[in-house]
Design an enzyme around this catalytic site. Structure first.
Site, PDB file in Angstrom:
ATOM      1  N   HIS A 122       0.685  -1.194  -0.074  1.00  0.00           N
ATOM      2  CA  HIS A 122       0.015  -0.107  -0.080  1.00  0.00           C
ATOM      3  C   HIS A 122       0.940   1.446  -0.073  1.00  0.00           C
ATOM      4  O   HIS A 122       0.329   2.386  -0.619  1.00  0.00           O
ATOM      5  CB  HIS A 122      -0.699   0.094   1.223  1.00  0.00           C
ATOM      6  N   ARG A 139      -9.052   3.720  -6.650  1.00  0.00           N
ATOM      7  CA  ARG A 139      -8.970   2.428  -5.721  1.00  0.00           C
ATOM      8  C   ARG A 139      -9.860   3.154  -4.445  1.00  0.00           C
ATOM      9  O   ARG A 139      -9.053   4.353  -3.745  1.00  0.00           O
ATOM     10  CB  ARG A 139      -7.709   2.262  -5.301  1.00  0.00           C
ATOM     11  N   ARG A 162     -13.594   1.541  -8.474  1.00  0.00           N
ATOM     12  CA  ARG A 162     -13.695   0.131  -8.011  1.00  0.00           C
ATOM     13  C   ARG A 162     -13.963   0.119  -6.507  1.00  0.00           C
ATOM     14  O   ARG A 162     -13.753   0.757  -5.449  1.00  0.00           O
ATOM     15  CB  ARG A 162     -12.383  -0.278  -8.019  1.00  0.00           C
ATOM     16  N   GLU A 174      -9.758 -10.790 -12.932  1.00  0.00           N
ATOM     17  CA  GLU A 174      -8.443 -11.168 -12.037  1.00  0.00           C
ATOM     18  C   GLU A 174      -8.364 -12.613 -11.931  1.00  0.00           C
ATOM     19  O   GLU A 174      -7.026 -13.057 -11.450  1.00  0.00           O
ATOM     20  CB  GLU A 174      -8.507 -10.326 -10.701  1.00  0.00           C
ATOM     21  N   ASN A 214      -2.248  -7.412 -12.525  1.00  0.00           N
ATOM     22  CA  ASN A 214      -1.586  -8.039 -11.361  1.00  0.00           C
ATOM     23  C   ASN A 214      -1.867  -9.392 -10.873  1.00  0.00           C
ATOM     24  O   ASN A 214      -1.090 -10.279 -10.707  1.00  0.00           O
ATOM     25  CB  ASN A 214      -1.166  -6.748 -10.253  1.00  0.00           C
ATOM     26  N   ASP A 215      -3.131  -9.319 -10.532  1.00  0.00           N
ATOM     27  CA  ASP A 215      -3.858 -10.645  -9.856  1.00  0.00           C
ATOM     28  C   ASP A 215      -3.849 -11.497 -10.665  1.00  0.00           C
ATOM     29  O   ASP A 215      -3.804 -12.605 -10.625  1.00  0.00           O
ATOM     30  CB  ASP A 215      -5.035 -10.210  -9.161  1.00  0.00           C
ATOM     31  N   CYS A 265      -6.021  -2.386 -16.502  1.00  0.00           N
ATOM     32  CA  CYS A 265      -5.379  -1.487 -15.509  1.00  0.00           C
ATOM     33  C   CYS A 265      -4.459  -1.803 -14.415  1.00  0.00           C
ATOM     34  O   CYS A 265      -4.277  -1.195 -13.501  1.00  0.00           O
ATOM     35  CB  CYS A 265      -6.644  -0.809 -14.729  1.00  0.00           C
TER      36      CYS A 265
END
Length: 753
Positions: free
Chosen positions: A365, A472, A508, A607, A630-631, A678
């Site tokens: 984070h 986010r 999101r 994802e 990413n995921d 994204c």
């Protein structure tokens, strides 16, 4: 070696007087070795200082040949002195010349001496030199004598660390102030030059020598008892209030706090003449020296627990007022063991030039916030907080993932030139701000921002981005000390929509759980949090939380268009259920007279690999799709992206990965369902080039990536890259990577990547 009257306490007082004498550093050091030799009744006392070329140099001696000073040098793998420096442990010998590590140096005249005692000069666990005494007789030094010499060594360590001896070796500096290159991993792109600010400043012990030993023992005991009570209280209430410090860590710290050996060593250090603060620092420096040299990773990890405990005791001893307020220099580089996003946001961003962390990966984070703020950051730098002192010059290379502490003039000049070149490149990117992102053959590519803070929205104007492809919402929850109320959420979202100045914002819903634990929520212990109770799963199981957020978003839109997407969707049914909650909230607001969005579009993030086998169905149900690369890559290849041992085992430009990306693009386009990427892959020019070749026309990325990606798009022929990818994927195996072929294509056509 019987101690002279007064013992170590008298010696420390005499050392204090010698340190205050208005003489040259060499004269002061010469006086100190005479005092030590006289006090411990030794024929020889010598000080060796570790130089920045990693050799040990004789800086002062009483008893050996004075002409050998600054002439005798040895490597750390050579001689008894090198052995002490290497192991950071005292060495006591009755006949030194028979030890296998003994190295005879004829210029010193030490062949007449047999008994030998040496102790390392330590500071924060780092070896700065070696202090030795020698006698002609064959004798065994007692534990009390070793303790006395270690106490004396601490005073010498502070003298070396202060930089006072730097000028005594004209062809090299001391290791205490030598340049250090340390490698980690890049968290946020950029290069920062500045000065070290320790996020949790070490307590500076200014008074080393005790005036009243009995009073210092009482102060130490009282501080230990206060720290123990505080830790006990934290352990007792930890589970109930969801403290950020885990119970396991606190239990370990409590175990150390009650260790009788730890307390005994500190009391012995005070008994030798040190203040309570100096005793804590000396014992912890010894602990650090031993544990830094352990090969057992568990023991090395316990070093942080011991540091935490020592710092608690030191702060208790000096009091909060004496610690002083933290004042940031103009070019501050934060150095920390670890840091959360809330702690980072407490600093004035305009003064920060970089961040260095011992812990934290690129998807942590704090890394996300650092990228949002445009601050270069490097993580996983081992022992970073002990490598530097507050105020040291430091360079953070967020491109290569390394730091330079106390850089030499050549390194500093090279990086200063690199910063100038980057600034000129940024000027070139700014010149492209209003130029549409269109390929040479006329294909338009939408470039959007990833955001999570209000400060990110200033980049919309700066970069010319078409909108925010990913906002986010969890960052608001993570930096708060309590759950944001519905009114607070609505206020933030109103500010977000106002800051977008009419540009599209895709919001999101909360992506918490896994590694994103809110500080005020109890952590749920799971075997594999990344695959556990997180994101939309929490929202569907705890619909009140999701409903509160959706209601705040719908009210904040105030009649304007709204785009919402749900993270971690694994089945079409999950999306349908989430959509149902939105419809119920819209009906509720309509009944109560609120303005509804003119166009409320709902999307799903791809994802979880299971959606690859439901792609046609989800493309029909959702208004748009967004690929969380990413995921998706993490789950597709069963690779924990936070685990450095395996994180590099797959390439997102491999045939297998590109087939997954192509499948999504083809099926979404066939269903006329807009799709955006994204994840981080969209912000890397070479990877973005591949995505365009696969059919993607919307990419979302960090603000710093907009310029480089747009420059690539303007130089690209979309048809040519699509043709190359088709040809390469047809002839390659699943595990092969297209990276070499794509790189060669870009270089041959002058495409900036």
């Amino acid at each position: 070696m019987p101690a002279a009257p007064g013992g170590p306490r008298l010696l420390l007082r005499r050392l204090r007087e010698a340190m205050a004498e208005p003489v040259s550093p060499q004269a002061r050091l010469d006086r100190i070795v005479v005092l030590i030799a006289a006090n411990v009744v030794a024929e020889v006392c010598s000080v060796y200082v570790l130089r920045d070329d990693n050799t040990l140099e004789l800086f002062a001696t009483e008893g050996l040949n004075r002409e050998a000073v600054h002439q005798t040098r040895m490597r750390t793998d050579e001689g008894l002195v090198g052995l002490i420096a290497r192991t950071a442990e005292p060495l006591s010998l009755s006949d030194a010349q028979n030890h296998p590590a003994f190295s005879y140096r004829p210029e010193t005249g030490e062949e007449a001496y047999h008994a030998f005692l040496g102790v390392p000069l330590l500071r924060a666990g780092n070896t700065l030199g070696v202090l030795t005494v020698q006698n002609k007789t064959y004798r065994v030094y007692s534990e009390e004598e070793i303790e006395a010499l270690q106490t004396t060594a601490m005073v010498l360590s502070e003298m070396i660390a202060s930089g006072e001896l730097e000028g005594l070796a004209p062809d090299a500096g001391t290791a205490a102030r030598r340049p250090v290159l340390a490698r980690g991993i890049a968290l946020a792109d950029g290069i920062g030059l500045g000065y070290v600010v320790l996020h949790e400043p070490r307590v500076v012990v200014k008074t080393l020598i005790a005036e009243n030993v009995e009073r210092e023992v009482a102060r130490l005991d009282a501080a230990i008892e206060e720290v123990r009570s505080a830790i006990d209280a934290l352990v007792e209430r930890g589970d109930r209030i969801g403290t950020a410090e885990s119970r396991e860590v606190l239990e370990t710290v409590r175990m150390f706090a009650h260790d009788k050996g730890w307390l005994r060593r500190m009391r012995e250090a005070v008994g030798s003449g040190l203040t309570a603060e100096a005793a804590v620092e000396r014992v912890q420096s010894d602990n650090r020296a031993r544990m830094m040299r352990q090969s057992d990773p568990y023991l090395r990890e316990r070093l942080h627990d011991l540091d935490d405990l020592a710092n608690r005791v030191l702060r208790t001893l000096i009091g909060p007022e004496a610690a002083g307020a933290l004042v940031l220099p103009e070019n501050a580089i934060l150095v920390a063991r670890t840091m959360g996003p809330a702690a980072l946001l407490d600093y004035e961003a305009s003064t920060l030039r970089g961040i260095v962390l011992e812990e934290g990966g690129p998807t942590s984070h704090v890394a996300i916030v650092a990228r949002a703020l445009g601050i270069p950051a490097v993580g996983e730098v081992e022992n970073a907080t002990a490598l530097c002192d507050a105020g040291d010059a430091i360079i953070v290379d967020g491109v290569a993932g390394e730091i330079h502490v106390r850089p030499g003039p050549e390194v500093e000049a090279a990086y200063a030139e690199m910063v100038r070149l980057r600034a000129r490149r940024q000027e070139q990117y700014r010149a492209l701000r209003d130029v549409p992102a269109q390929t040479r053959d006329g294909v338009r590519v939408g470039l959007h921002l990833n955001a999570g803070l209000l400060v990110d929205f200033s980049h919309l104007q700066e970069t010319g981005a078409e909108g925010v492809g990913l906002f986010r919402t969890e960052l608001q929850f993570m930096v708060a000390q309590r759950m944001p109320s519905a009114a607070e959420q609505e206020e933030l979202y109103r500010k977000v929509f106002a800051a977008s100045a009419g540009k599209s914002v895709t919001v999101r819903t909360l992506d918490i759980g896994g590694d994103k634990i809110l500080p005020y929520m109890a952590k749920l212990e799971e075997e594999n949090p990344a695959l556990g109770w997180r994101a939309i799963r929490i929202g569907l199981d705890r619909p009140a939380l999701l409903r509160m957020q959706l209601r705040a978003l719908l009210k904040a839109a105030d009649g304007d268009p709204l785009k919402i997407m749900f993270p971690m969707v694994a089945t079409v049914d999950e999306f349908v259920r989430a959509r149902g909650i939105v419809e119920r909230e819209k009906a509720y607001l309509k009944r109560h007279g609120y303005r509804l969005p003119t166009d409320c579009r709902l999307g799903a993030m791809i994802e979880v690999p299971s959606l690859l086998f439901q792609i046609d169905e989800i493309a029909k149900e959702a208004d748009f799709l967004s690929v969380g690369s990413n995921d998706l890559m993490q789950f597709l290849f069963a690779v924990d992206r936070e685990n450095r041992r395996v994180a590099d085992r797959f390439d997102p430009l491999s045939v297998a990965a590109l087939r997954a990306f192509r499948l999504i693009a083809e099926r979404a386009n066939a269903a006329s369902c807009p799709v955006t990427v994204c994840g981080e892959i969209g912000g890397r020019p070479l990877d973005a080039m591949a995505l365009i070749g696969l059919g993607y026309r919307q990419l979302s990325m960090s603000p710093a990536a907009i310029g480089p990606v747009k420059a690539m798009v303007l130089s690209l022929d979309a048809a040519a890259i699509a043709e190359l990818i088709d040809a390469e994927m047809a002839r390659m195996h699943d595990g092969d990577s297209l990276r070499p072929a794509l790189t060669a294509f870009a270089h041959a056509r002058g495409i900036p990547i």
